[in-house]
Design an enzyme around this catalytic site. Structure first.
Site, mmCIF file in Angstrom:
data_model
loop_
_atom_site.group_PDB
_atom_site.id
_atom_site.type_symbol
_atom_site.label_atom_id
_atom_site.label_comp_id
_atom_site.label_asym_id
_atom_site.label_seq_id
_atom_site.Cartn_x
_atom_site.Cartn_y
_atom_site.Cartn_z
ATOM 1 N N ARG A 39 0.955 -1.204 -0.089
ATOM 2 C CA ARG A 39 -0.066 0.081 0.125
ATOM 3 C C ARG A 39 1.055 1.025 -0.043
ATOM 4 O O ARG A 39 1.548 1.559 1.003
ATOM 5 C CB ARG A 39 -0.990 0.154 1.242
ATOM 6 C CG ARG A 39 -1.663 1.219 1.396
ATOM 7 C CD ARG A 39 -2.702 1.298 2.159
ATOM 8 N NE ARG A 39 -3.752 0.669 1.744
ATOM 9 C CZ ARG A 39 -5.054 0.720 2.313
ATOM 10 N NH1 ARG A 39 -5.201 1.665 3.101
ATOM 11 N NH2 ARG A 39 -6.100 0.101 1.598
ATOM 12 N N HIS A 63 -7.057 0.865 -6.611
ATOM 13 C CA HIS A 63 -7.396 0.073 -5.561
ATOM 14 C C HIS A 63 -8.095 -1.183 -5.999
ATOM 15 O O HIS A 63 -9.420 -1.272 -5.695
ATOM 16 C CB HIS A 63 -8.345 0.934 -4.567
ATOM 17 C CG HIS A 63 -8.504 0.230 -3.123
ATOM 18 N ND1 HIS A 63 -7.607 -1.107 -2.894
ATOM 19 C CD2 HIS A 63 -9.031 0.500 -1.985
ATOM 20 C CE1 HIS A 63 -7.715 -1.255 -1.530
ATOM 21 N NE2 HIS A 63 -8.613 -0.425 -1.089
ATOM 22 N N GLN A 72 -10.051 -3.878 -3.610
ATOM 23 C CA GLN A 72 -11.466 -3.349 -3.535
ATOM 24 C C GLN A 72 -12.556 -3.544 -4.449
ATOM 25 O O GLN A 72 -13.406 -4.067 -4.136
ATOM 26 C CB GLN A 72 -11.282 -1.737 -2.886
ATOM 27 C CG GLN A 72 -12.627 -1.136 -2.691
ATOM 28 C CD GLN A 72 -12.961 -1.524 -1.236
ATOM 29 O OE1 GLN A 72 -12.105 -1.634 -0.212
ATOM 30 N NE2 GLN A 72 -14.180 -2.092 -1.043
ATOM 31 N N ASP A 112 -17.603 7.306 -1.632
ATOM 32 C CA ASP A 112 -15.938 7.101 -0.831
ATOM 33 C C ASP A 112 -15.693 8.629 -0.274
ATOM 34 O O ASP A 112 -16.330 9.492 -0.549
ATOM 35 C CB ASP A 112 -15.086 6.748 -1.792
ATOM 36 C CG ASP A 112 -13.371 6.546 -1.143
ATOM 37 O OD1 ASP A 112 -13.679 6.397 0.019
ATOM 38 O OD2 ASP A 112 -12.747 6.566 -1.795
ATOM 39 N N CYS A 160 -16.552 1.902 0.375
ATOM 40 C CA CYS A 160 -14.985 1.127 0.462
ATOM 41 C C CYS A 160 -14.937 1.264 2.162
ATOM 42 O O CYS A 160 -14.178 0.315 2.654
ATOM 43 C CB CYS A 160 -13.887 1.335 -0.421
ATOM 44 S SG CYS A 160 -13.655 3.086 -0.093
ATOM 45 N N ARG A 171 -13.566 -8.245 1.379
ATOM 46 C CA ARG A 171 -12.349 -8.210 1.248
ATOM 47 C C ARG A 171 -11.437 -9.494 1.357
ATOM 48 O O ARG A 171 -10.569 -9.771 0.574
ATOM 49 C CB ARG A 171 -11.771 -6.869 1.962
ATOM 50 C CG ARG A 171 -12.171 -5.566 1.494
ATOM 51 C CD ARG A 171 -11.598 -5.142 0.201
ATOM 52 N NE ARG A 171 -10.223 -4.925 0.183
ATOM 53 C CZ ARG A 171 -9.664 -4.171 0.392
ATOM 54 N NH1 ARG A 171 -10.028 -3.043 1.144
ATOM 55 N NH2 ARG A 171 -7.984 -4.180 0.378
HETATM 56 N N1 CP Z 1 -11.189 -0.100 2.122
HETATM 57 C C1 CP Z 1 -9.980 -0.104 2.558
HETATM 58 O O1 CP Z 1 -9.056 -0.433 1.674
HETATM 59 O O2 CP Z 1 -9.900 -0.012 3.919
HETATM 60 P P1 CP Z 1 -8.614 0.205 4.777
HETATM 61 O O3 CP Z 1 -7.970 1.428 4.214
HETATM 62 O O4 CP Z 1 -8.912 0.259 6.341
HETATM 63 O O5 CP Z 1 -7.546 -0.886 4.379
HETATM 64 N N1 NVA Z 2 -10.058 6.894 -1.419
HETATM 65 C C1 NVA Z 2 -9.649 6.278 -0.274
HETATM 66 C C2 NVA Z 2 -9.805 4.808 0.080
HETATM 67 C C3 NVA Z 2 -9.586 4.383 1.403
HETATM 68 C C4 NVA Z 2 -9.674 2.926 1.267
HETATM 69 C C5 NVA Z 2 -8.132 6.808 0.035
HETATM 70 O O1 NVA Z 2 -7.298 6.569 -0.730
HETATM 71 O O2 NVA Z 2 -7.904 7.225 1.124
#
Ligand code: CP
Ligand code: NVA
Length: 321
Positions: free
Chosen positions: A126, A153, A156, A239, A279, A307
């Site tokens: 990540r 992502h 997701q 989101d 998400c 997930r």
């Molecule tokens: N939806 C998602 O990726 O959540 P986190 O940021 O908690 O991993």
């Molecule tokens: N768009 C959000 C998604 C989190 C899972 C971010 O990148 O913070």
């Protein structure tokens, strides 16, 4: 706007990806890398693995395998769902915090990839810059999974496809409406919709639309406002207005996204049996109201659970011998 997110590195096909396979190694980096058949196979596998787990447990198909999980940003779902997925499949997961590794700062990203490849059997990453995903995949000799970048992502989106399938019985021919920021989650949903035959409509405030490379060729309909986007929608998705990395813009975004809230009034304009997705993490009272998030049409916690099941399918495909 985040310059990285809006200027993704372009691969040979125009897609910002190292590809589903590089150096003979399979990866999961980008929905657009995979054919509709491959995505459908992953979904079928996720359904089977979920059923097997609910019946009492998964077979230890990843015994002896360890997933290195490299995080530059916070996480609840991605971290815990990957960790539990590995454990359920007989393997293990190793969490590496942002402070520990220092991608490209303490050490070259290419060297991190080479070193990790000597210790673990898969990498889940990540990161902020999508280029890091490409670089890790380029230099690793083991499978790499993109657990969110500033550009996309994909894990997701796969879990979302599983959730829609469970609630609607199909994906093909459905209308998915996204209200809010044209961000990483929206990008992977656009690619997913194009691959699996959903109509995708997005309503974003001016200046926060999906990147041009995503809109091009994906069939996404850019709606003039949220009401237009949700008309006849089977799925209404939102989101956060401020993604990780965009925090300096939070105050400005709160003002500019004010009309882009998923609330009961907006939801009434969608199909009567529309499901509501997010998400997570959600900012209750901003992009979604409590009434909608906790209401009968919300499937957000099924999404969170899925997930784990969807990622088991990815891990089984990439790591099982
Ligand atoms: N939806 C998602 O990726 O959540 P986190 O940021 O908690 O991993
Ligand atoms: N768009 C959000 C998604 C989190 C899972 C971010 O990148 O913070």
């Amino acid at each position: 706007m985040n310059p990285v997110r809006n200027s993704p590195p372009q691969g040979p096909s125009g897609a910002p990806s190292a590809g589903a396979i590089s150096n003979g190694v399979k990866h999961f980096l980008h929905i657009a890398d995979h054919s509709a058949e491959e995505l459908s196979e992953l979904l079928t596998s996720a359904v089977a693995l979920k059923k097997e787990w609910k019946k009492g447990g998964n077979k230890p198909i990843l015994e002896g395998k360890v997933l290195g999980m490299l995080f530059e940003k916070p996480s609840l779902r991605t971290r815990v769902s990957f960790d539990m997925a590995m454990r359920h499949l007989g393997g293990d997961a190793l969490y590496l915090s942002p402070a520990e590794v220092g991608l490209g700062k303490r050490e070259a990203t290419s060297d991190v990839a080479r070193v990790l490849s000597r210790y673990v059997q898969g990498i889940m990453l990540r990161t902020f810059a999508h280029q890091n995903v490409l670089d890790i995949a380029k230099y690793a000799s083991i499978p790499v999974i993109n657990g969110l970048s500033d550009y996309n992502h994909p894990c997701q989106a796969l879990a979302d496809a599983l959730t829609i399938l469970e609630h609607k019985g199909t994906l093909k021919g459905l209308k998915l409406a996204f209200i809010g920021d044209g961000n990483n989650v929206t990008t992977s949903l656009a690619h997913l919709s194009a691959k699996l035959g959903m109509d995708f409509a997005v309503a974003s405030p001016k200046g926060y639309e999906l990147p041009a490379d995503v809109v091009k060729g994906s069939g996404v309909a850019l709606a003039g406002n949220p009401a237009e986007a949700v008309k006849n929608a089977d799925v209404v998705y939102t989101d956060t207005w401020t993604s990780m990395g965009d925090e300096a813009e939070a105050d400005r975004r709160k003002k500019e996204f004010g009309a882009y809230q998923v609330n009961s009034e907006l939801l009434k304009k969608a199909q009567k049996d529309a499901i509501v997705m997010h998400c997570l993490p959600a900012h209750r009272g901003e992009e979604i109201t409590d009434a909608v998030m906790d209401g009968p049409q919300s499937v957000v916690f099924d999404q969170a659970e899925n997930r784990m099941h969807a990622q088991k399918a990815i891990l089984a495909k990439l790591l099982a011998q």
